[in-house]
Write a protein that holds these residues in place. Structure first.
Motif, short mmCIF file in Angstrom:
data_model
loop_
_atom_site.label_atom_id
_atom_site.label_comp_id
_atom_site.label_asym_id
_atom_site.label_seq_id
_atom_site.Cartn_x
_atom_site.Cartn_y
_atom_site.Cartn_z
N ARG A 4 13.91 53.01 -19.92
CA ARG A 4 14.43 52.34 -21.12
C ARG A 4 15.83 52.80 -21.44
O ARG A 4 16.71 51.99 -21.76
N LYS A 5 16.07 54.10 -21.35
CA LYS A 5 17.41 54.62 -21.64
C LYS A 5 18.42 54.14 -20.61
O LYS A 5 19.56 53.83 -20.94
N SER A 6 18.00 54.08 -19.35
CA SER A 6 18.89 53.57 -18.30
C SER A 6 19.27 52.13 -18.58
O SER A 6 20.44 51.74 -18.45
N LYS A 7 18.29 51.34 -18.97
CA LYS A 7 18.55 49.92 -19.24
C LYS A 7 19.47 49.76 -20.44
O LYS A 7 20.41 48.95 -20.41
N GLN A 8 19.22 50.50 -21.51
CA GLN A 8 20.06 50.41 -22.70
C GLN A 8 21.49 50.83 -22.39
O GLN A 8 22.45 50.21 -22.88
N ARG A 9 21.62 51.86 -21.60
CA ARG A 9 22.96 52.33 -21.23
C ARG A 9 23.73 51.26 -20.48
O ARG A 9 24.91 51.00 -20.76
N ILE A 10 23.07 50.60 -19.53
CA ILE A 10 23.71 49.55 -18.75
C ILE A 10 24.06 48.36 -19.64
O ILE A 10 25.13 47.75 -19.51
N GLU A 11 23.16 48.00 -20.55
CA GLU A 11 23.42 46.88 -21.45
C GLU A 11 24.69 47.11 -22.27
O GLU A 11 25.53 46.22 -22.39
N TRP A 12 24.84 48.31 -22.81
CA TRP A 12 26.00 48.58 -23.66
C TRP A 12 27.28 48.75 -22.83
O TRP A 12 28.37 48.40 -23.31
N LEU A 13 27.16 49.24 -21.62
CA LEU A 13 28.34 49.28 -20.75
C LEU A 13 28.79 47.87 -20.39
O LEU A 13 29.99 47.58 -20.31
N LEU A 14 27.82 46.98 -20.18
CA LEU A 14 28.15 45.59 -19.88
C LEU A 14 28.79 44.92 -21.10
O LEU A 14 29.75 44.16 -20.96
N VAL A 15 28.26 45.20 -22.27
CA VAL A 15 28.86 44.69 -23.50
C VAL A 15 30.30 45.15 -23.62
O VAL A 15 31.20 44.37 -23.95
N ALA A 16 30.54 46.42 -23.32
CA ALA A 16 31.90 46.96 -23.40
C ALA A 16 32.83 46.28 -22.41
O ALA A 16 33.99 45.96 -22.73
N CYS A 17 32.34 46.03 -21.19
CA CYS A 17 33.14 45.36 -20.17
C CYS A 17 33.53 43.95 -20.61
O CYS A 17 34.69 43.55 -20.50
N ILE A 18 32.55 43.20 -21.10
CA ILE A 18 32.82 41.82 -21.53
C ILE A 18 33.76 41.83 -22.73
O ILE A 18 34.66 40.99 -22.84
N PHE A 19 33.58 42.79 -23.63
CA PHE A 19 34.45 42.88 -24.80
C PHE A 19 35.91 43.07 -24.39
O PHE A 19 36.81 42.39 -24.89
#
Length: 254
Positions: A4-19
């Motif tokens: 779960r933590k791995s998935k959340q970390r990737i989700e927020w890194l992806l959000v940062a990239c798109i931002f």
């Protein structure tokens, strides 16, 4: 770091990239829409839209996860799924002399029992007890592949949008017999930098069955170790698959 933590970390890194991509897109091309080009510092113009778009697409991609769950025949999707150790359990039953009509414990792709047995009883069962670090390592490498894949898609979409906007801004007026605006260095440099970034990401992280690189190679290697474990622990597979639910037939190769 659990799944779960791995998935959340990737989700927020992806959000940062798109931002970052949308943020820069607005800063570079705002004048095309008749808005004075803002500075790189956050403002009412260049902050809300990137935040909304990044949150929507970043969290959507991270949670829907088409790389893993899509039925697409895209070669990257296929490469990622082909590494799943659970597929070995399917091949094992397919190579057995028994069939779905003679063996109640026969694993078929439609039943999804092979996924449950691998994930719950072997991966999070036997392997986690023997090699607890390998579980975390597998999740980390899998989610790294997802981050690189979705980030490369975000770069590609931004590149396409940039080229389309440039054509509209510079080429379309010429086709209508109107004077073309003077070239802007930032307008031209941005898609070039995007193309270079995309090229480097794909070069260093190439999904290929024979010679994968970067995160895809790491994903293949870690799952290769799991498949080797399955091949070397046939007695455990007999116990978990062949003899479950009171079964008495054991694996025999055709």
């Amino acid at each position: 770091m659990n799944a779960r933590k791995s998935k959340q970390r990737i989700e927020w890194l992806l959000v940062a990239c798109i931002f970052v991509l949308i943020y820069l897109f607005i800063v570079v091309y705002s004048d095309v829409f008749g808005i004075d080009r803002p500075s790189l510092s956050p403002s009412f113009i260049n902050l809300p839209i990137p935040v909304v778009v990044a949150l929507f697409f970043g969290l959507y991609l991270g949670r829907s996860d088409p790389l893993q769950y899509s039925a697409s025949k895209n070669k990257t999707h296929k490469f990622f799924r082909d590494q799943f150790p659970s597929k070995y359990l399917l091949r094992r039953c397919d190579e057995c002399v028994e069939t779905d009509s003679t063996c109640n414990n026969y694993l078929s792709e439609n039943s999804y029992d092979y996924i449950r047995i691998w994930f719950d009883e072997i991966f999070h069962g036997v392997i986690q007890k023997q090699k607890p670090g390998s579980v975390e390592d597998t999740f980390r490498k899998g989610y790294t592949c997802k981050l690189m894949y979705y980030s490369s898609k975000a770069i590609l979409w931004t590149l396409i949008a940039s080229v389309a906007l440039l054509c509209f801004h510079y080429v379309f007026p010429v086709l209508r017999g109107l004077p073309s605006p003077s070239p802007d260095l930032m307008h031209l440099a941005f898609p070039i930098l995007l193309a270079l970034a995309l090229f480097l990401v794909l070069l260093l992280n190439r999904a290929s069955g024979k010679q994968p690189t970067g995160c895809w190679k790491a994903w293949q290697q870690v799952n290769g170790m799991h498949q080797s474990w399955l091949k070397n622990n046939e007695a455990e597979l007999v116990r978990l698959i062949c003899l479950r639910n009171g079964g008495q037939l054991i694996y025999r190769h055709k």
